[in-house]
Design an enzyme around this catalytic site. Structure first.
Site, PDB file in Angstrom:
ATOM      1  N   ARG A 237       0.851  -1.187   0.000  1.00 58.47           N
ATOM      2  CA  ARG A 237       0.000   0.000   0.000  1.00 58.47           C
ATOM      3  C   ARG A 237       0.891   1.243   0.000  1.00 58.47           C
ATOM      4  NH1 ARG A 237      -3.188  -3.059  -1.505  1.00 58.47           N
ATOM      5  NH2 ARG A 237      -5.217  -3.653  -0.640  1.00 58.47           N
ATOM      6  N   GLU A 266      -3.378   7.346  -6.344  1.00 57.89           N
ATOM      7  CA  GLU A 266      -3.296   6.675  -7.639  1.00 57.89           C
ATOM      8  C   GLU A 266      -4.492   7.060  -8.507  1.00 57.89           C
ATOM      9  OE1 GLU A 266      -1.023   2.750  -5.794  1.00 57.89           O
ATOM     10  OE2 GLU A 266      -3.138   2.611  -6.340  1.00 57.89           O
ATOM     11  N   HIS A 285       0.705   0.058 -10.387  1.00 59.82           N
ATOM     12  CA  HIS A 285      -0.154  -0.829  -9.597  1.00 59.82           C
ATOM     13  C   HIS A 285      -0.605  -2.029 -10.429  1.00 59.82           C
ATOM     14  CE1 HIS A 285      -2.965  -0.758  -5.871  1.00 59.82           C
ATOM     15  NE2 HIS A 285      -2.727  -2.014  -6.251  1.00 59.82           N
TER      16      HIS A 285
END
Length: 321
Positions: A237, A266, A285
């Site tokens: 994270r 993000e 990601h």
């Protein structure tokens, strides 16, 4: 039949997977993406609401009288106000452990890129540097061998354990900081406290869930305890790291490099200091996003809905009395 609304289906299924098993369970409406301002309107009339990253707030939950179930199409469920759902007796489910192998694989993709800079060297060859070289071999950065190095793992759940097994295959020493060392013992892994893990490891890899206690725990003070040759990896994270502190540490040579698949926001703001920090590899990601992992995610998410419709509730986050 129940009305089923998927708020943000595109990331999970951009077109290479099949929604048909979900459509067999009810009247299904699928949105590729839903901004927070439109969640309540799009969810109106839904009995079953599925989300990946679209935020389902307390206000939204309380504005939807027909809502009976919320399914999070991910492992992390901080996008849903669990207390508000529980107060309404609405079960919330998630999808645990679907991406363990893929995240562990991407963790080592980042580590290996930091060790060998294969992308940089491949581009160098494409640009003609090898053809024009007077030597049969050259390297543009220091190259690092993993055997004998120490990998420090913060958080030793299923992903941390998978990363440890890969590290052992490379001949690395593995140390780990974990809340439950007795429960999750593994041959060849030594459990240490967090400070020791950061101080002794050549590579520190984060695999812990985000909570209020560890938010931005990787800060300037902790980074200064690491080896100057060390790498920091984060596939967990983004908010675990104080990003401005890490950027400064990289600029000043406090540590040698960082491999990051997650950031605090993000997509990131264009002025995020890590985007231009030296020695940094950032991927968007993607650790969870192999087709295999997404297929498992979709299958389990649909199974969660089917379980609910059959009067049970698998992978439940909250307990409804």
């Amino acid at each position: 039949m129940k009305n089923i609304v998927v708020l943000d289906g595109y990331a999970l299924n951009p077109g290479d997977l099949d929604w048909a098993p979900l459509k067999a369970l009810g009247n299904v409406t699928i949105y590729d993406r839903t901004p927070e301002s439109e969640v309540a309107a799009r969810a109106k009339g839904a009995h079953i609401l599925l989300t990946n990253k679209a935020i389902i707030s307390a206000d939204t939950i309380n504005s939807l009288p027909a809502l009976e179930y919320i399914g999070v199409m991910a492992t992390g469920y901080n996008v849903v106000d669990i207390a508000a759902a529980t107060a309404r007796k609405i079960p919330v489910t998630n999808v645990p452990a679907y991406s363990t192998a893929s995240v562990a694989q991407l963790t080592f993709a980042l580590i290996l890129e930091l060790c060998h800079h294969t992308g940089l060297h491949a581009e160098s060859v494409r640009a003609g540097e090898w053809s024009s070289s007077i030597d049969f071999s050259y390297w543009k950065t220091p190259l690092t061998e993993l055997e004998g190095r120490t990998l420090g793992i913060i958080g030793f759940g299923q992903i941390g354990q998978a990363v440890a097994r890969i590290a052992q295959a490379f001949g690395m020493k593995v140390i780990a900081s974990h809340r439950y060392p007795e429960r999750d013992r593994m041959e060849g892994v030594t459990f240490v406290d967090q400070a020791t893990c950061f101080r002794e490891a050549d590579i520190v890899s984060l695999h812990c869930p985000l909570n209020q206690e560890n938010r931005e725990f990787v800060n300037a003070a902790l980074l200064r305890t690491m080896k100057k040759t060390a790498f920091l990896i984060n596939t967990s994270r983004g908010p675990l790291i104080q990003e401005a502190d890490l950027a400064v540490a990289l600029q000043e040579g406090v540590i040698a490099g960082a491999g990051l698949d997650v950031l605090s926001t993000e997509p990131p703001a264009a002025d995020n200091p890590l985007l231009k920090a030296p020695g940094t590899i950032i991927t968007p990601h993607i650790a969870w996003a192999t087709r295999e992992a997404r297929s498992r995610l979709l299958r389990v998410a649909i199974g969660n809905v089917e379980s609910f419709l059959n009067g049970a509730c698998q992978n439940s986050i909250n307990k409804i009395q």
